[in-house]
Design a protein around this motif. Structure first.
Motif, PDB file in Angstrom:
ATOM      1  N   ASN A  61      -1.424   5.834 -10.664  1.00 27.51           N
ATOM      2  CA  ASN A  61      -0.491   4.692 -10.176  1.00 27.51           C
ATOM      3  C   ASN A  61       0.868   5.246  -9.902  1.00 27.51           C
ATOM      4  O   ASN A  61       1.665   4.411  -9.417  1.00 27.51           O
TER       5      ASN A  61
ATOM      6  N   ASP B  60       3.479   7.721  -7.625  1.00 23.46           N
ATOM      7  CA  ASP B  60       3.678   7.784  -6.112  1.00 23.46           C
ATOM      8  C   ASP B  60       3.089   9.020  -5.600  1.00 23.46           C
ATOM      9  O   ASP B  60       3.060   9.410  -4.227  1.00 23.46           O
TER      10      ASP B  60
ATOM     11  N   GLY C 127       0.046   9.305  -5.722  1.00 21.16           N
ATOM     12  CA  GLY C 127      -1.371   8.763  -5.270  1.00 21.16           C
ATOM     13  C   GLY C 127      -2.445   9.536  -5.941  1.00 21.16           C
ATOM     14  O   GLY C 127      -2.596   9.087  -6.983  1.00 21.16           O
TER      15      GLY C 127
ATOM     16  N   SER D 124      -3.993   5.995   4.650  1.00 23.99           N
ATOM     17  CA  SER D 124      -4.383   5.673   3.191  1.00 23.99           C
ATOM     18  C   SER D 124      -4.557   6.665   2.258  1.00 23.99           C
ATOM     19  O   SER D 124      -4.416   6.554   0.916  1.00 23.99           O
TER      20      SER D 124
ATOM     21  N   HIS E 198      -2.754   9.305   2.065  1.00 27.74           N
ATOM     22  CA  HIS E 198      -1.605   9.820   1.601  1.00 27.74           C
ATOM     23  C   HIS E 198      -0.582   8.662   1.238  1.00 27.74           C
ATOM     24  O   HIS E 198       0.589   8.824   1.431  1.00 27.74           O
ATOM     25  N   ASP E 199      -1.171   7.386   0.592  1.00 29.07           N
ATOM     26  CA  ASP E 199      -0.563   6.438   0.338  1.00 29.07           C
ATOM     27  C   ASP E 199       0.597   5.947   1.611  1.00 29.07           C
ATOM     28  O   ASP E 199       1.803   5.497   1.275  1.00 29.07           O
ATOM     29  N   TYR E 200       0.180   6.270   2.709  1.00 26.92           N
ATOM     30  CA  TYR E 200       1.088   5.720   3.820  1.00 26.92           C
ATOM     31  C   TYR E 200       2.558   6.302   3.941  1.00 26.92           C
ATOM     32  O   TYR E 200       3.487   5.885   4.477  1.00 26.92           O
ATOM     33  N   GLN E 201       2.461   7.767   3.226  1.00 28.82           N
ATOM     34  CA  GLN E 201       3.926   8.384   3.322  1.00 28.82           C
ATOM     35  C   GLN E 201       3.668   9.391   4.317  1.00 28.82           C
ATOM     36  O   GLN E 201       2.708   9.991   4.685  1.00 28.82           O
TER      37      GLN E 201
ATOM     38  N   CYS F 103       7.985   5.449   3.286  1.00 31.90           N
ATOM     39  CA  CYS F 103       6.949   4.900   3.832  1.00 31.90           C
ATOM     40  C   CYS F 103       7.076   5.256   5.333  1.00 31.90           C
ATOM     41  O   CYS F 103       7.958   5.365   6.050  1.00 31.90           O
TER      42      CYS F 103
ATOM     43  N   LYS G 171       0.701  -1.314  -0.029  1.00 34.79           N
ATOM     44  CA  LYS G 171       0.122  -0.091   0.014  1.00 34.79           C
ATOM     45  C   LYS G 171       0.765   1.141   0.030  1.00 34.79           C
ATOM     46  O   LYS G 171       0.195   2.229  -0.159  1.00 34.79           O
ATOM     47  N   CYS G 172       2.077   1.331   0.332  1.00 35.86           N
ATOM     48  CA  CYS G 172       2.662   2.559   0.219  1.00 35.86           C
ATOM     49  C   CYS G 172       3.790   2.432  -1.160  1.00 35.86           C
ATOM     50  O   CYS G 172       4.561   1.510  -1.415  1.00 35.86           O
ATOM     51  N   ASN G 173       3.589   3.177  -2.108  1.00 36.87           N
ATOM     52  CA  ASN G 173       4.268   3.363  -3.204  1.00 36.87           C
ATOM     53  C   ASN G 173       5.724   3.855  -3.001  1.00 36.87           C
ATOM     54  O   ASN G 173       5.823   4.957  -2.784  1.00 36.87           O
TER      55      ASN G 173
END
Length: 186
Positions: free
Chosen positions: A83, A85, A87, A146, A148-151, A51, A42-44
């Motif tokens: 797709n 980073d 998000g 989620s 923030h794409d776990y960043q 991450c 889930k983290c790009n």
């Protein structure tokens, strides 16, 4: 004579401390967010994105350093494509943008609630100038979730740029990632 010298030294010290605190106090952290490990996949990690780490405290900022005719910043690499980073679609127009287009996201304070949306900024770095469109916010107030794409949250001095900006600045691809730059409204 000794009293005058001591008083002069003390005055210089006080003025230096006041100057430093004014400069440093222009944008202090507004709080912290506690990191949590992202669910698998889930983290790009594209473009060496960070991450969040379980339990680590990350600073959040509601402000950015004051904008001037040449504002010092850190240029980072980001993908604004689906797709990528970056998000979600861009805040300004709810669209994705090609990495071949010079676009940027600004830290929360500089993004200023969207007041710079779809306007152009000049990026000065590597001895060159590039004009790029502001399409997004690099969120300095939230992260590690989620949305923030776990960043982690962005620092308060970030200009997050597409590959097109890095190419136009003439930075070798092997050096893409972070670069000290200046920027201004175009």
């Amino acid at each position: 004579m000794k009293k005058q010298v001591c008083a002069s030294v003390l005055l210089v010290c006080v003025l230096s401390l006041v100057s430093l605190s004014v400069e440093a106090g222009t944008c202090n952290p507004s709080g912290k967010v506690r990191g949590k490990n992202p669910p698998p996949g889930k983290c790009n990690r594209q473009n060496d994105s960070d991450c969040c780490k379980q339990g680590k405290l990350y600073n959040i900022f509601r402000c950015s350093p004051q904008v001037s005719s040449r504002t010092k910043a850190t240029l980072t690499l980001n993908s604004f494509e689906k797709n990528g980073d970056g998000g979600a679609p861009s805040e300004c127009d709810n669209r994705y943008h090609s990495d071949d287009t010079p676009v940027v996201a600004l830290s929360t304070g500089w993004y200023n609630k969207g007041s710079r949306c779809l306007n152009y900024v000049n990026i000065y770095g590597n001895g060159k100038t590039v004009k790029a469109k502001v399409v997004d916010e690099c969120d300095s107030t939230m992260g590690c979730d989620s949305d923030h794409d776990y960043q982690p949250p962005c620092d308060n001095n970030i200009v997050d740029a597409s590959k097109a900006v890095w190419k136009a600045l003439g930075v070798p691809e092997s050096d893409w990632g972070e670069l000290d730059i200046y920027w201004s409204d175009a």
